[in-house]
Design a protein around this motif. Structure first.
Motif, mmCIF file in Angstrom:
data_model
loop_
_atom_site.group_PDB
_atom_site.id
_atom_site.type_symbol
_atom_site.label_atom_id
_atom_site.label_comp_id
_atom_site.label_asym_id
_atom_site.label_seq_id
_atom_site.Cartn_x
_atom_site.Cartn_y
_atom_site.Cartn_z
ATOM 1 N N GLU A 55 0.824 -1.312 -0.061
ATOM 2 C CA GLU A 55 -0.159 -0.217 -0.092
ATOM 3 C C GLU A 55 0.768 1.284 -0.141
ATOM 4 O O GLU A 55 2.111 1.275 0.404
ATOM 5 C CB GLU A 55 -0.827 0.011 1.336
ATOM 6 C CG GLU A 55 -1.814 -1.139 1.291
ATOM 7 C CD GLU A 55 -2.754 -1.114 2.452
ATOM 8 O OE1 GLU A 55 -2.815 -0.097 3.281
ATOM 9 O OE2 GLU A 55 -4.058 -1.722 2.364
ATOM 10 N N ASP A 56 0.240 2.398 -0.624
ATOM 11 C CA ASP A 56 0.977 3.706 -0.629
ATOM 12 C C ASP A 56 0.082 4.575 -0.136
ATOM 13 O O ASP A 56 -0.910 4.946 -1.136
ATOM 14 C CB ASP A 56 1.720 3.798 -2.052
ATOM 15 C CG ASP A 56 2.484 5.007 -2.126
ATOM 16 O OD1 ASP A 56 2.827 5.633 -1.123
ATOM 17 O OD2 ASP A 56 3.141 5.099 -3.169
ATOM 18 N N ARG A 57 0.364 5.511 0.660
ATOM 19 C CA ARG A 57 -0.720 6.554 1.066
ATOM 20 C C ARG A 57 -0.238 7.966 0.677
ATOM 21 O O ARG A 57 -1.046 9.021 0.841
ATOM 22 C CB ARG A 57 -0.908 6.521 2.572
ATOM 23 C CG ARG A 57 -1.815 7.506 3.431
ATOM 24 C CD ARG A 57 -3.160 7.405 3.027
ATOM 25 N NE ARG A 57 -3.704 5.989 3.557
ATOM 26 C CZ ARG A 57 -4.471 5.867 4.462
ATOM 27 N NH1 ARG A 57 -4.626 6.808 5.224
ATOM 28 N NH2 ARG A 57 -4.728 4.620 4.864
ATOM 29 N N ALA A 58 0.852 7.786 -0.266
ATOM 30 C CA ALA A 58 1.467 9.084 -0.683
ATOM 31 C C ALA A 58 0.381 9.842 -1.541
ATOM 32 O O ALA A 58 -0.384 9.460 -2.302
ATOM 33 C CB ALA A 58 2.572 9.080 -1.618
ATOM 34 N N GLY A 59 0.128 11.175 -0.974
ATOM 35 C CA GLY A 59 -0.611 12.075 -2.022
ATOM 36 C C GLY A 59 -2.142 11.998 -1.631
ATOM 37 O O GLY A 59 -3.079 12.827 -2.088
ATOM 38 N N HIS A 125 -17.971 4.352 4.415
ATOM 39 C CA HIS A 125 -17.431 3.583 3.461
ATOM 40 C C HIS A 125 -17.093 2.232 4.115
ATOM 41 O O HIS A 125 -16.040 2.432 4.940
ATOM 42 C CB HIS A 125 -16.366 4.206 2.596
ATOM 43 C CG HIS A 125 -17.045 5.669 1.967
ATOM 44 N ND1 HIS A 125 -16.712 6.943 2.844
ATOM 45 C CD2 HIS A 125 -17.203 5.848 1.011
ATOM 46 C CE1 HIS A 125 -17.376 7.648 1.784
ATOM 47 N NE2 HIS A 125 -17.601 7.290 0.722
ATOM 48 N N THR A 126 -17.368 1.281 3.670
ATOM 49 C CA THR A 126 -17.050 -0.221 4.342
ATOM 50 C C THR A 126 -15.558 -0.003 4.005
ATOM 51 O O THR A 126 -14.916 -0.449 4.843
ATOM 52 C CB THR A 126 -17.906 -1.304 3.433
ATOM 53 O OG1 THR A 126 -19.135 -1.155 3.918
ATOM 54 C CG2 THR A 126 -17.094 -2.433 3.768
ATOM 55 N N VAL A 127 -15.220 0.029 3.049
ATOM 56 C CA VAL A 127 -13.659 0.628 2.750
ATOM 57 C C VAL A 127 -13.307 1.822 2.531
ATOM 58 O O VAL A 127 -13.679 2.240 1.737
ATOM 59 C CB VAL A 127 -13.165 -0.380 1.457
ATOM 60 C CG1 VAL A 127 -11.727 -0.219 1.115
ATOM 61 C CG2 VAL A 127 -13.442 -1.995 1.242
ATOM 62 N N ALA A 128 -12.653 2.327 3.690
ATOM 63 C CA ALA A 128 -12.520 3.820 3.900
ATOM 64 C C ALA A 128 -11.753 4.404 2.781
ATOM 65 O O ALA A 128 -11.072 3.660 1.889
ATOM 66 C CB ALA A 128 -11.842 4.032 5.237
ATOM 67 N N LEU A 129 -12.029 5.546 2.448
ATOM 68 C CA LEU A 129 -11.482 6.454 1.508
ATOM 69 C C LEU A 129 -9.801 6.115 1.543
ATOM 70 O O LEU A 129 -9.460 6.076 0.461
ATOM 71 C CB LEU A 129 -12.201 7.673 1.383
ATOM 72 C CG LEU A 129 -13.352 8.124 1.342
ATOM 73 C CD1 LEU A 129 -13.604 9.557 1.254
ATOM 74 C CD2 LEU A 129 -13.976 7.294 0.197
ATOM 75 N N GLY A 136 -5.373 1.214 -4.593
ATOM 76 C CA GLY A 136 -5.243 1.407 -6.135
ATOM 77 C C GLY A 136 -6.133 2.655 -6.654
ATOM 78 O O GLY A 136 -5.874 3.185 -7.933
ATOM 79 N N ALA A 137 -6.947 3.220 -5.720
ATOM 80 C CA ALA A 137 -7.693 4.398 -6.239
ATOM 81 C C ALA A 137 -6.786 5.909 -6.508
ATOM 82 O O ALA A 137 -7.437 6.690 -7.068
ATOM 83 C CB ALA A 137 -8.864 4.794 -5.125
ATOM 84 N N SER A 138 -5.481 5.688 -5.926
ATOM 85 C CA SER A 138 -4.489 6.662 -6.293
ATOM 86 C C SER A 138 -4.703 6.978 -7.729
ATOM 87 O O SER A 138 -4.141 8.128 -8.337
ATOM 88 C CB SER A 138 -3.376 6.583 -5.676
ATOM 89 O OG SER A 138 -2.677 5.478 -6.000
ATOM 90 N N GLN A 200 -12.317 -3.633 -7.785
ATOM 91 C CA GLN A 200 -10.881 -4.044 -8.349
ATOM 92 C C GLN A 200 -9.707 -3.481 -7.371
ATOM 93 O O GLN A 200 -8.785 -2.899 -8.016
ATOM 94 C CB GLN A 200 -10.489 -3.601 -9.861
ATOM 95 C CG GLN A 200 -11.618 -4.658 -10.604
ATOM 96 C CD GLN A 200 -11.391 -4.292 -12.029
ATOM 97 O OE1 GLN A 200 -10.534 -3.236 -12.445
ATOM 98 N NE2 GLN A 200 -12.114 -5.146 -12.836
ATOM 99 N N LEU A 201 -9.956 -3.415 -6.097
ATOM 100 C CA LEU A 201 -9.056 -2.813 -5.155
ATOM 101 C C LEU A 201 -8.004 -3.972 -4.625
ATOM 102 O O LEU A 201 -8.487 -4.935 -4.891
ATOM 103 C CB LEU A 201 -9.559 -1.925 -3.862
ATOM 104 C CG LEU A 201 -10.490 -1.091 -4.411
ATOM 105 C CD1 LEU A 201 -11.187 -0.351 -3.139
ATOM 106 C CD2 LEU A 201 -9.428 0.277 -4.936
ATOM 107 N N THR A 202 -6.799 -3.581 -4.242
ATOM 108 C CA THR A 202 -5.989 -4.649 -3.911
ATOM 109 C C THR A 202 -5.893 -4.676 -2.264
ATOM 110 O O THR A 202 -6.560 -4.101 -1.588
ATOM 111 C CB THR A 202 -4.501 -4.531 -4.256
ATOM 112 O OG1 THR A 202 -3.823 -3.063 -3.852
ATOM 113 C CG2 THR A 202 -4.481 -4.238 -5.745
#
Length: 230
Positions: A55-59, A125-129, A136-138, A200-202
């Motif tokens: 995972e990558d929280r950058a940005g 959101h069940t899977v938080a933002l 993957g949403a980045s 399609q999130l990881t």
């Protein structure tokens, strides 16, 4: 003569009906626009479908996910949050000016609490933002992130729960947080995996191992249903 007139009448009726049927091209377009069929599988098999990455929280900022929008019905004066509250109410509230909700009753399934004040509920959101961004949403467009943040196309994407419990959940995945009520943990695990597959999130390694513990143990009978988001 009678037979000929009857045949002419039938022919005219057939010609009148033909325009009512869309041409093949239109039928193809309608089929393409139809919602994809839901996939149904066991929790263990669903977990096995998750792609594993770091995972990558950058940005990340919450502002990257525009919400709440006008909801499914843009004419009802209620935003996505209010529409979810209306849909999940055990006893329907009164809808006032500006979609102000008064009265009503809800059950926060995370903690089993009965709630009669809409203001004390979060639509979570069940899977938080933040977790979605990491997973993957980045890499998504702003429009797809907006669609995710306001997803009413699947009942499991958004859920009305007490603000206090949602704050504790924060943006944690199942490796770090589960609902405090043991009897709903299998439901939550299934809905978590369903949401990740829908979009399609990881998953990361720790998250995957936590999911496997539930999928191969107390939640082995849990069924996962999901349809890919458009």
């Amino acid at each position: 003569m009678v037979i000929k007139n009857l045949m002419r009448g039938l022919g005219a009726l057939c010609l009148a009906l033909v325009p009512l049927l869309p041409p093949p091209a239109a039928q193809t377009a309608q089929a393409a626009q139809a919602a994809p069929a839901a996939e149904v599988t066991t929790l263990a098999d669903a977990v096995g479908l998750l792609k594993v990455t770091e995972e990558d929280r950058a940005g990340y900022t919450r502002a990257s996910f525009r919400h709440w929008t006008a909801g499914e019905d843009a004419t009802d004066g209620c935003d996505t949050r209010s529409e979810v509250l209306l849909a999940e109410a055990v006893v329907a509230p009164t809808v006032g000016t500006g979609c102000e909700l008064t009265g009503g009753r809800w059950t926060s399934y995370f903690d089993g609490q009965e709630v009669t004040d809409a203001g004390s509920l979060d639509v979570a959101h069940t899977v938080a933002l933040g977790e979605a961004w990491d997973s993957g949403a980045s890499a998504w467009t702003a429009g797809r992130r907006e669609a995710y943040a306001n997803d009413q196309g699947a009942d499991v994407s958004l859920v009305a729960v007490t603000s206090r419990t949602n704050r504790r959940k924060s943006d944690h995945d199942p490796a770090d947080w589960m609902p405090p009520s043991p009897e709903v943990q299998c439901r939550y695990t299934g809905e978590w995996v369903s949401t990740k597959l829908r979009w399609q999130l990881t998953a990361d390694d720790r998250e995957l191992e936590a999911l496997k513990v539930y999928a191969e143990g107390p939640c082995e009978d849990t069924v996962v249903r999901y349809a890919p988001a458009s």
